[in-house]
Every structure is written in structure tokens, then in C-alpha cells.
Scaffold this active site. Structure first.
Site, PDB file in Angstrom:
ATOM      1  N   GLN A 199      29.487  16.142  18.352  1.00  0.00           N
ATOM      2  CA  GLN A 199      30.583  16.154  18.932  1.00  0.00           C
ATOM      3  C   GLN A 199      30.231  14.551  19.312  1.00  0.00           C
ATOM      4  OE1 GLN A 199      32.459  18.831  22.034  1.00  0.00           O
ATOM      5  NE2 GLN A 199      30.699  19.726  20.980  1.00  0.00           N
TER       6      GLN A 199
ATOM      7  N   ASP B 267      21.839  15.141  29.424  1.00  0.00           N
ATOM      8  CA  ASP B 267      22.624  15.852  29.762  1.00  0.00           C
ATOM      9  C   ASP B 267      23.100  14.732  28.799  1.00  0.00           C
ATOM     10  OD1 ASP B 267      24.105  17.936  28.929  1.00  0.00           O
ATOM     11  OD2 ASP B 267      25.548  17.299  31.029  1.00  0.00           O
ATOM     12  N   GLU B 268      23.941  15.109  27.315  1.00  0.00           N
ATOM     13  CA  GLU B 268      25.181  14.948  26.659  1.00  0.00           C
ATOM     14  C   GLU B 268      24.246  13.892  25.692  1.00  0.00           C
ATOM     15  OE1 GLU B 268      27.689  15.385  25.692  1.00  0.00           O
ATOM     16  OE2 GLU B 268      29.286  16.303  27.484  1.00  0.00           O
TER      17      GLU B 268
ATOM     18  N   LYS C  93      26.173  25.090  27.652  1.00  0.00           N
ATOM     19  CA  LYS C  93      25.190  23.678  27.807  1.00  0.00           C
ATOM     20  C   LYS C  93      24.927  24.064  28.975  1.00  0.00           C
ATOM     21  CE  LYS C  93      26.826  19.610  27.325  1.00  0.00           C
ATOM     22  NZ  LYS C  93      26.962  19.731  28.886  1.00  0.00           N
ATOM     23  N   THR C  94      25.975  23.860  29.928  1.00  0.00           N
ATOM     24  CA  THR C  94      25.709  23.661  31.319  1.00  0.00           C
ATOM     25  C   THR C  94      24.501  24.729  32.001  1.00  0.00           C
ATOM     26  OG1 THR C  94      27.978  22.133  31.598  1.00  0.00           O
ATOM     27  CG2 THR C  94      27.056  23.809  33.299  1.00  0.00           C
TER      28      THR C  94
ATOM     29  N   ARG D 289      38.265  23.303  21.368  1.00  0.00           N
ATOM     30  CA  ARG D 289      39.151  22.746  22.322  1.00  0.00           C
ATOM     31  C   ARG D 289      39.969  23.868  22.090  1.00  0.00           C
ATOM     32  NH1 ARG D 289      35.470  20.885  24.347  1.00  0.00           N
ATOM     33  NH2 ARG D 289      34.861  20.850  22.257  1.00  0.00           N
TER      34      ARG D 289
END
Length: 695
Positions: free
Chosen positions: A270, A238-239, A47-48, A619
Site C-alpha cells: 500500500q 505506524d504506516e 493493524k490498529t 477497499r
């Protein structure tokens, strides 16, 4: 005419190698055209990287950096993204409007504060400033609290903030979230109104005000909206699954003036922060609110093994309200996730410590190992076992268990019962009583310390009452009666675990509710302490063990590695979001612990809990262990109750994980290995585990 020659500066031509730097899904999002865009970025899908390349791509297409707005949830995230942009295209990203929603709103307000009744040099209140100002507001409205505790300034701040961020009325918030304070609703509304007036009089804003007045500027002043809507030719967020209603409204209003060039990036699977005011519908209904939205999905996972991804895909597929996606792994095959039923929470802690030591011996650094849990209280027994096993750890979900204020409060009760001359414990108890400060606590202590029998003096001496103000007398008498109740239980020979639990039957429960917004989790902590205490025959043994644990933790035991680096991580799932480790242990995975029972009472609560489980399992890079105690005890019973694995495990096909057995072995002589105990024990037993497939 004289002539001079100079060397022309070479302008470096930057080129983005999109073909090799990005996969096909990422490249499609980065090179998208105009209009609203929704990028569903699965866990570990880059994503980043995608956002970074999108900003760089827009600048290389000729867009001025100052015409780009990049909203993130931390300023650190924005700085890191823009640093990467600079690496791709050279200097120039410094003019991008990058930062949190609050920092961007602050920049806009500094230029337009007078429109909303502030001067441009307004101050921003931090958390402590807010609480101090709210305390003054409580004083202003003359709240009478002789009988019932009024919410603390910290709780009032959270009530006011939650009301704003969810756009719910105070009445609704009190009914739905704070029913134990519903009798104070009118007073709380007065405090809120007074708080808003005081801030404006002092030319101060809190963090919520930055969003509040930015929204006012965008929604009520067309010239301001036109100015900034035209400035921000492209907006990236973002997010997005973590945004609240106000944040979504602000960026959609701004985008309404730039051709709706709004790209939001996030993962609906998420979305786990509803308790903070995050609105799941922001990402779920984005196409509905922004007609013509083009949707991109990033489904290639660069983090986990195929086995872990098959497990997580199967889990999240049971949610009905979501964007369908299927994460695909690029990593090589690994082992199946491992389900580990254990006898009880003590054996669970022993197994976890033993396996951590084995992983360390196999070459996995401690900092690449994490233990996750749904609630902070679930880590208590494990923390004690880690200390005994000499395994260094860093806790991300709050303070270490025995350093928490409410645990110290409970232990202060026990310390006074065991040693009535313990000054620090007495003072701690006195200062929990409303309207009693340091001076009164000092007077009370001096009289008690001078007595032959401090407890008898405390229970029966009228001399102590003379030091108590009229407004504090009701609380003082309640506290003394409560402590007499606990003292009588001690004389009846009740176990320390019952003494601890009985503290929650006193006015201390109201103290927790009034002082802490997260009082329910603190109550669970105290219940876990009561369970922990079942191992000890008396208060003296329990307190001695806790002192020993504190001393052991204070020692430097890090196997000769870097003290600040080589530690395992303990964290709630919420605090672990966005992070990753080679090996992850997910403990207390029994039904009744995960999903959290309270969350199931909320609408769509089970689906959010499943998303939390999804975040936890994604994770892990290579190994995932899920353990649960087959028998759960509480402080009341000796037999305990049988526990089934979490519904989130039961709904996953058994072929997607392997089941392990834990066997207790005879104790062997303890080995020392680089300053760390080689074997971790629960009571006097070692544990050994084996998979069904490789007995």
C-alpha cells in the site's frame, strides 16, 4: 493515642486477554521482545488493533508510558490508538509521546530550539503564511516576469518542500519534476535561500523545518541524541511505507540509543505516495538498514470476502519488489468481482447509477457504497449523472467538478463569448492576467460595459491599453490575441468541445503551469469537460445544462434519510486509502486510464500503479465492480478508439472474476422512490446488466 481508620483505594488490576483478543499473528507481534521489528500488516488485518495492544502490553510489562514514542501520520490516529489503550489498561497513556512526526519533533524542539538558532517561542507557519513569505522573497530578488510567468508561491512552496523531503537538490527536482520551469532554476534557488533566511530572522519554522532541525539535533548533537534516545525505550511507527528519508533517519537515530527497540508497522503493498516524497525503500530495506530485524506478517483479513481477496492477491503477486504475503479471509463466501465493459463513459455512468439504486433497494446503505477512480477527472460524467438521478454524493477527491477554479476559468471564456455583458466572467478573466488587480479590472470592465459591442471594444479599442501598466502589457496583448483566436473559432462554427480544448492552446496553459502544482490533472479535467460538451450543439445549451446541474445539486434529495449521512462516496484511490465500504465501484479501468500513463515513465512506476490498484480493490468488503468504456472518445473524433481493459485486469486469471454485459432497454416511465429517481439514465436509455454465469 487516637486512631482513625480509612478505606484503602482498590487498585484495579488490568489484564490483557491476548489469547482471545488477538489472532496468533497479531499476538506474536504484540509480545515481541527487544530489537528492531518489522510488521507487514496486510489490508484489513487489524493493524490498529495490533499497535494498540502493543502499547498496552509494554505498559503492563512495567514500561513507563513516557518511555514510549508512537509516531503516526495524523494526530487523530494517535489519539484514537491511545484512547483504545486507556480502555484496555485504564488511564495512563496520556504520557505516551504520541502524534505525528511533526508534532513529536515540535515537542523536542521546544526544549532545544536555542541549539539550532531559534528561541523556544518560535512560531509555526501554516500553508498560507508560507505562501505569503515566499511572495516577499520573490519580491526581494527582483524576478523579472514581463514575458514568461514565474511559478506561483504555492508551486514554489511545493518545489522547496519536495526538495527537502526527498533530499534531492533543487536542480534535480527542476529537471525531473518541473522541467517546464527549468529556465527559472537559478531564481528559484535564490528564493529558497532567501526563504530560509527570512524564517530564521522572524523566529519562524514551517512544517519541514520541524523535521529539519529535529534531524540536526539528533545527528549533530550527541548529548541531545543521548537524552531522547534514552528516554524513548520503545519506538513504534505506524504506516511506515509512507515515511520519507528524513523521518526514517530520525527514528533510526533515536533507536540507536535504546537497543534498537524500533517497531515499524505498515504494508509495502500500500505504498502509493511517492509523489509526496514517500520512500518505498524505507520499508523494503528496513532489515538491511537495521541488522537483526525480526519480521512479522499479519495476513488474516477481516474485511473482504474470499473472492475479493483471491482477486487482489493474484494482482499484487505480479510485483517483484515486495514482501511476499497471501491475505486469508475469515468472512464467508461472496460473489466474484464483476468486470463490466460498457459502450462509453456515458453508459458507464448510467450503469453505475442504476446499480447503486439497486443496491440501495437491496438494503445496502448509501454510505456503504463508494465509487473510486485513478484521477479526479474521471468522475466528471458520473457526477453529472448522479445529480440527474437524484443520488446524493460526497466527493473526497476535491471540489465537485463544476466548482473547481480551472473549470470556472474555462466556463468564463464561454460565458463572455455567449454574453459579452457578463461582468463576473470578464472580471475573472482579467484577474488571471499577471500584474492586473481589482482596480485595473474594474476600469477595464467599465469601458467594456459602456460599449455597444463589448467584444469589438475589447479587441480593437486603444483606450483599454491606457489602463494597463508597462509590466503587464506583454501579458495583456497575449491574452487579447488568445481570446481573438477562440472568438474566430466560434465564428467558424466550431463545436463547443473544440472551443474548450482550444483554450489549452493559449496562454492559459502557462497560467495553469505557473499557478498549480497539479496542473496536469487540471488539464485532464478540462479535456474531460471538452468531451462532456460533445453532447451539446452550442454554447448556450451547454451553459444552460451546467446551470441546471448546479440547481439540481442544490436541492435536498436524500430519500428521507439523514441528510449528512446517507450519501455515496466519490474518491480517488489515494484519498480512499485506509477506508472500506460494502460495495465498491472502480471506474475507468481501461488501458490508458489505469495505470496512469505518466506514472509509467517513472522507474518502478508500473509497480506503484499496481499497488494503487491493490489499494482500490481491497477497499471492498462484499462487492467489487470494475468497469471500463470499450470506446474512448476525445473532443477531436466522432468514432473514438477501441480500449482494452487495464493490464492489471488482463494479468488476472478469468476464473477469479465474472464478466458482465450491459444492455440498453427501452425507456420506461420514470418512477419516484422516496424522492430519488428509481432509474438512472444516460441520454434517453436505461441500462441493464447481467453476468455471464446467470444470463
Amino acid at each position: 493515642m487516637r486512631q482513625f481508620k480509612i478505606h484503602a483505594k482498590t487498585v484495579r488490576q488490568f489484564h490483557l486477554d491476548l489469547e482471545h483478543a488477538l489472532n496468533e499473528q497479531q499476538r506474536a507481534a504484540v509480545c515481541a521482545g527487544e530489537g528492531p521489528k518489522l510488521v507487514i500488516a496486510g489490508a484489513g488485518s487489524g493493524k490498529t488493533r495490533t499497535i494498540t495492544y502493543r502499547v498496552a502490553y509494554l505498559i503492563l510489562q512495567g514500561l513507563l508510558p513516557q518511555n514510549i514514542m508512537l509516531a503516526t501520520f495524523t494526530n487523530k490516529a494517535a489519539r484514537e490508538m491511545l484512547r483504545r489503550v486507556d480502555q484496555l489498561i485504564g488511564a495512563g497513556s496520556s504520557k505516551v509521546w504520541g502524534g505525528t512526526f511533526h508534532s513529536i519533533a515540535n515537542r523536542i524542539l521546544r526544549q532545544n530550539a536555542r541549539i539550532v538558532g531559534y528561541s523556544e517561542n518560535y512560531s509555526i507557519l501554516d500553508e498560507e503564511d508560507q505562501k505569503d513569505l515566499i511572495k516577499l522573497c520573490v519580491t526581494d530578488i527582483h524576478v523579472k516576469t514581463e514575458k514568461e510567468r514565474f511559478p506561483s508561491a504555492a508551486v514554489l512552496k511545493n518545489i522547496i518542500s519536495f526538495s527537502f523531503n526527498t533530499q534531492l537538490t533543487i536542480d534535480r527536482v527542476m529537471q525531473d519534476i518541473y522541467p517546464h520551469f527549468v529556465q527559472w532554476t537559478e531564481e528559484i534557488k535564490k528564493v529558497e535561500r532567501r526563504y530560509q533566511r527570512r524564517k530564521k530572522q522572524a523566529n519562524c519554522m514551517d512544517y519541514d523545518d520541524l523535521l529539519r532541525y529535529c534531524m540536526v539535533l539528533c545527528s549533530e548533537y550527541k548529548d541531545v541524541l543521548e537524552k531522547y534516545g534514552s528516554l524513548f525505550r520503545y519506538i513504534l511507527v505506524d504506516e511506515y511505507q509512507d515515511t520519507n528519508r528524513i523521518q526514517a533517519d530520525i527514528v533510526e537515530l533515536l533507536a540507536s540509543r535504546n537497543g534498537h527497540n524500533l517497531m515499524v508497522v505498515g504494508d509495502d503493498s500500500q505504498s502509493i505516495y511517492a509523489f509526496r516524497g514517500a520512500n518505498y525503500d524505507n520499508i523494503l530495506k528496513f532489515p538491511e538498514r537495521n541488522p537483526g530485524t525480526e519480521i512479522f506478517k499479519l495476513e488474516i483479513n477481516y474485511r473482504s470476502t474470499p473472492q475479493i481477496l483471491h482477486f487482489t492477491n493474484e494482482s499484487i503477486s505480479h510485483n517483484t519488489r515486495q514482501y511476499e504475503k497471501h491475505l486469508q479471509a475469515v468472512n464467508e463466501d461472496g460473489v466474484l468481482p464483476c468486470l463490466v465493459p460498457v459502450k462509453d463513459i456515458y453508459q458507464e455512468a448510467a450503469f453505475t447509477c442504476e446499480r447503486i439504486l439497486e443496491l440501495r433497494e437491496e438494503g445496502v446503505p448509501l454510505e456503504e457504497i463508494a465509487v473510486l477512480y485513478r484521477a479526479h477527472a474521471h468522475s466528471m460524467v458520473l457526477q453529472a449523472e448522479l445529480i440527474k438521478a437524484n443520488i446524493p454524493y460526497e466527493i473526497r477527491s476535491g471540489l465537485r467538478f463544476f466548482e473547481q477554479a480551472h473549470i470556472k476559468d474555462v466556463l468564463a471564456h464561454l460565458k463572455v463569448l455567449e454574453n459579452p455583458f457578463d461582468e463576473a466572467a470578464w472580471r475573472r478573466l482579467f484577474l488571471m492576467i499577471p500584474r492586473i488587480g481589482n482596480m485595473t479590472a474594474d476600469k477595464l470592465w467599465r469601458k467594456i460595459a459602456g460599449a455597444t459591442d463589448p467584444l469589438q471594444t475589447f479587441f480593437g479599442s486603444e483606450a483599454l491599453d491606457k489602463d494597463i501598466s508597462h509590466s503587464a502589457m506583454g501579458f495583456w496583448k497575449r491574452f487579447r490575441n488568445d481570446f481573438r483566436f477562440i472568438h474566430e473559432l466560434l465564428h467558424k462554427g466550431e463545436h463547443p468541445s473544440l472551443l474548450i480544448a482550444s483554450i489549452l492552446e493559449t496562454g492559459y496553459m502557462n497560467y495553469l503551469k505557473a499557478r498549480y502544482d497539479n496542473y496536469t490533472s487540471r488539464i485532464e479535467d478540462i479535456n474531460q469537460l471538452a468531451i462532456f460538451a460533445k453532447q451539446y450543439s452550442g454554447i448556450k445549451d451547454l451553459l444552460s445544462e451546467l446551470v441546471l446541474l448546479g440547481e439540481l445539486y442544490g436541492q435536498d434529495v436524500v430519500m428521507g434519510a439523514e441528510p449528512d449521512k446517507e450519501k455515496i462516496i466519490l474518491s480517488t484511490v489515494h484519498q480512499a486509502k485506509g477506508l472500506e465500504w460494502e460495495s465498491v465501484f472502480l471506474i475507468r479501468m481501461g488501458e490508458g486510464s489505469f495505470p496512469a500513463p505518466m506514472a509509467l515513465r517513472q522507474e518502478y512506476g508500473e509497480e506503484e500503479e499496481r499497488r494503487i490498484f491493490y489499494v482500490a480493490t481491497t477497499r471492498a468488503k462484499r462487492e467489487l465492480y470494475l468497469s471500463y468504456p470499450v470506446i474512448e472518445h476525445d473532443y477531436r473524433d466522432t468514432l473514438g478508439k477501441i480500449v482494452q481493459p487495464s493490464r492489471f485486469i488482463q494479468e488476472i486469471g478469468p476464473s477469479l472474476y465474472e464478466r458482465a454485459e450491459v444492455e440498453e432497454l427501452e425507456q420506461e416511465p420514470e418512477e419516484e422512490w422516496g424522492g430519488m429517481r428509481r432509474s438512472a439514465r444516460s441520454l434517453s436509455d436505461e441500462v441493464y446488466y447481467s453476468s455471464d454465469n446467470s444470463l
